[in-house]
Scaffold this active site. Structure first.
Site, PDB file in Angstrom:
ATOM      1  N   LYS A  37       0.839  -1.200   0.000  1.00 63.08           N
ATOM      2  CA  LYS A  37       0.000   0.000   0.000  1.00 63.08           C
ATOM      3  C   LYS A  37       0.877   1.255   0.000  1.00 63.08           C
ATOM      4  O   LYS A  37       1.910   1.313   0.674  1.00 63.08           O
ATOM      5  CB  LYS A  37      -0.908  -0.025   1.224  1.00 63.08           C
ATOM      6  CG  LYS A  37      -1.920   1.116   1.296  1.00 63.08           C
ATOM      7  CD  LYS A  37      -2.806   0.963   2.534  1.00 63.08           C
ATOM      8  CE  LYS A  37      -3.839   2.075   2.645  1.00 63.08           C
ATOM      9  NZ  LYS A  37      -4.728   1.902   3.816  1.00 63.08           N
ATOM     10  N   SER A  40      -9.551   2.437   2.507  1.00 57.24           N
ATOM     11  CA  SER A  40      -8.527   3.137   1.767  1.00 57.24           C
ATOM     12  C   SER A  40      -7.519   2.224   1.074  1.00 57.24           C
ATOM     13  O   SER A  40      -6.710   2.689   0.274  1.00 57.24           O
ATOM     14  CB  SER A  40      -7.778   4.087   2.698  1.00 57.24           C
ATOM     15  OG  SER A  40      -7.048   3.381   3.689  1.00 57.24           O
ATOM     16  N   GLY A  80     -11.784   0.176   8.906  1.00 58.07           N
ATOM     17  CA  GLY A  80     -12.295  -0.623   7.800  1.00 58.07           C
ATOM     18  C   GLY A  80     -11.473  -0.550   6.540  1.00 58.07           C
ATOM     19  O   GLY A  80     -11.886  -1.073   5.501  1.00 58.07           O
ATOM     20  N   SER A  81     -10.300   0.072   6.571  1.00 56.77           N
ATOM     21  CA  SER A  81      -9.537   0.329   5.351  1.00 56.77           C
ATOM     22  C   SER A  81      -8.964  -0.916   4.698  1.00 56.77           C
ATOM     23  O   SER A  81      -8.578  -0.877   3.533  1.00 56.77           O
ATOM     24  CB  SER A  81      -8.405   1.323   5.633  1.00 56.77           C
ATOM     25  OG  SER A  81      -8.922   2.626   5.802  1.00 56.77           O
TER      26      SER A  81
END
Length: 430
Positions: A98, A172, A195-196
């Site tokens: 990420k 995200s 919750g990403s």
């Protein structure tokens, strides 16, 4: 390095496993096939680079690409293996990272154009630990501006859902989820505070795991504040693995938390750290020296673990290592299929040797030999959930009950369940 180039390279090299089959394999299975000599690290890397290039163009899921250096590293991994040396339990495995997680020489933009051109001076502990275990980071994935969004859009563009280009990939860690779903990476690492990891995993049909905060190191994980000062002390983010099956998530957690430094690439770690210290704890002493509990995973799944291999102990395995659903078809014109019949077509089925891990079986709930007691949480008394969220929780609770797992209602404040519950699940959910 594009997909047509991969097909041409595979034909010239005379490989028997087509690229379409390689990108379908789980990370556990890829490692077994590399270890057994059925696949080279270079070929595996070429397959995922080709697929990631096409996915990045079609979906907007890539932030920065490390393809040339990663391919050279994969070649070196093959040379090491030919010399009888494996770099670690993740030897030669491509991994995606990420955008928020530092990689030396690359920007951690957090979706902000003003952060372009400020490359990180060194790897985050997570990235270094993966490298120590033999993995090869090859692509960085897109995030929304400032991260705090359940979709992914920024100066990189909008990240699309590979199953339906009119829908969002979530956020995200949306770039990561979209790339994994499109078979552009076998496994990756995201971050999650609200919750990403979990949101985009559910949107894109992949798996994601948010560990307890502090389980994996956050050193070198960028924050969207001036000079990277992080004053967020109460509700903190966690880094966690993302993949296409639960077995791959377990593999990453087990390697990061349990692999000894002597098993990995870092020559200096083995002598500098006490015996029994994991790679992750050796690199970040602020973490609790807790090993990953393989027994808890095995108790819930009924699988046995030997080295990097996971095999089922109690059930017959279908040895065809494929996903139940075909991979999403990306838009035409991206070089994902060859117009030249001379390049060959994949066989209708690709069967691996018995004993190699199979992600379909790993994720079959009906194979669980033990019943799980699962709590179902009603709303917190502050915010009533949206109807779609309530329906999703009801369906999840019903599916657990149908599989024989008892559920227990939880109510904020310890009061009785609200009216309209019944059936082991509450009437209002969050």
């Amino acid at each position: 390095l594009d997909w047509l180039g991969v097909l041409s390279w595979a034909k010239r090299a005379g490989v028997t496993v087509p690229p379409e089959a390689v990108v379908q394999l789980s990370a556990v299975c890829l490692l077994d096939m590399i270890r057994l000599g059925r696949l080279s690290c270079e070929y595996v890397m070429r397959c995922f680079i080709g697929r990631a290039m096409a996915a990045g163009t079609a979906l907007g899921c890539n932030a920065e690409e490390n393809f040339t250096a990663a391919l050279a590293e994969a070649v070196e991994c093959d040379r090491d293996r030919a010399g009888g040396r494996l770099r670690g339990p993740l030897h030669g495995l491509p991994v995606s990272i990420k955008d928020q997680i530092d990689m030396a020489g690359f920007d951690s933009t957090l979706g902000l154009a003003c952060r372009v051109g400020s490359p990180a001076p060194q790897d985050a502990v997570l990235v270094r630990a993966l490298r120590e275990a033999g993995a090869i980071p090859f692509v960085r994935t897109a995030v929304p501006q400032l991260l705090m969004a359940p979709e992914t859009f920024s100066f990189w563009g909008v990240t699309l859902n590979p199953w339906d280009l009119t829908r969002s990939a979530g956020g995200s860690s949306g770039g990561e989820a979209a790339l994994l779903a499109a078979r552009g990476s076998p496994v990756g690492v995201g971050t999650d505070v609200a919750g990403s990891i979990r949101i985009p995993a559910s949107y894109c049909g992949v798996c994601g795991f948010k560990p307890t905060n502090g389980r994996l190191s956050m050193k070198g994980v960028a924050v969207a504040r001036r000079e990277r000062f992080n004053g967020q002390k109460e509700i903190c983010a966690s880094a966690g693995p993302m993949g296409r099956c639960v077995g791959d998530l377990e593999l990453v957690m087990r390697v990061l938390c349990n692999s000894l430094p002597s098993e990995a690439r870092g020559e200096g770690l083995a002598s500098a750290e006490p015996r029994g210290t994991s790679v992750m704890h050796a690199l970040d002493g602020s973490l609790p020296p807790l090993r990953w509990d393989c027994h808890a995973f095995l108790a819930a799944t009924g699988f046995s673990i030997s080295g990097a291999q996971i095999s089922e102990a109690h059930h017959t395995i279908d040895t065809t290592d494929r996903f139940t659903a075909s991979p999403p078809r990306l838009p035409s014109g991206l070089g994902l299929s060859s117009p030249d019949p001379a390049l060959g077509t994949p066989p209708p089925e690709f069967t691996i040797e018995p004993g190699l891990a199979n992600q379909q079986t790993l994720d079959k709930q009906h194979c669980t030999p033990h019943k799980l007691r699962v709590g179902v949480l009603v709303d917190d008394g502050w915010f009533e959930p949206a109807p779609a969220c309530a329906r999703a929780v009801r369906e999840a609770a019903a599916a657990l009950q149908a599989a024989g797992h008892p559920t227990v209602d939880f109510v904020a404040g310890g009061g009785p369940p609200p009216p309209g519950g019944g059936g082991g699940s509450a009437g209002r959910f969050s």
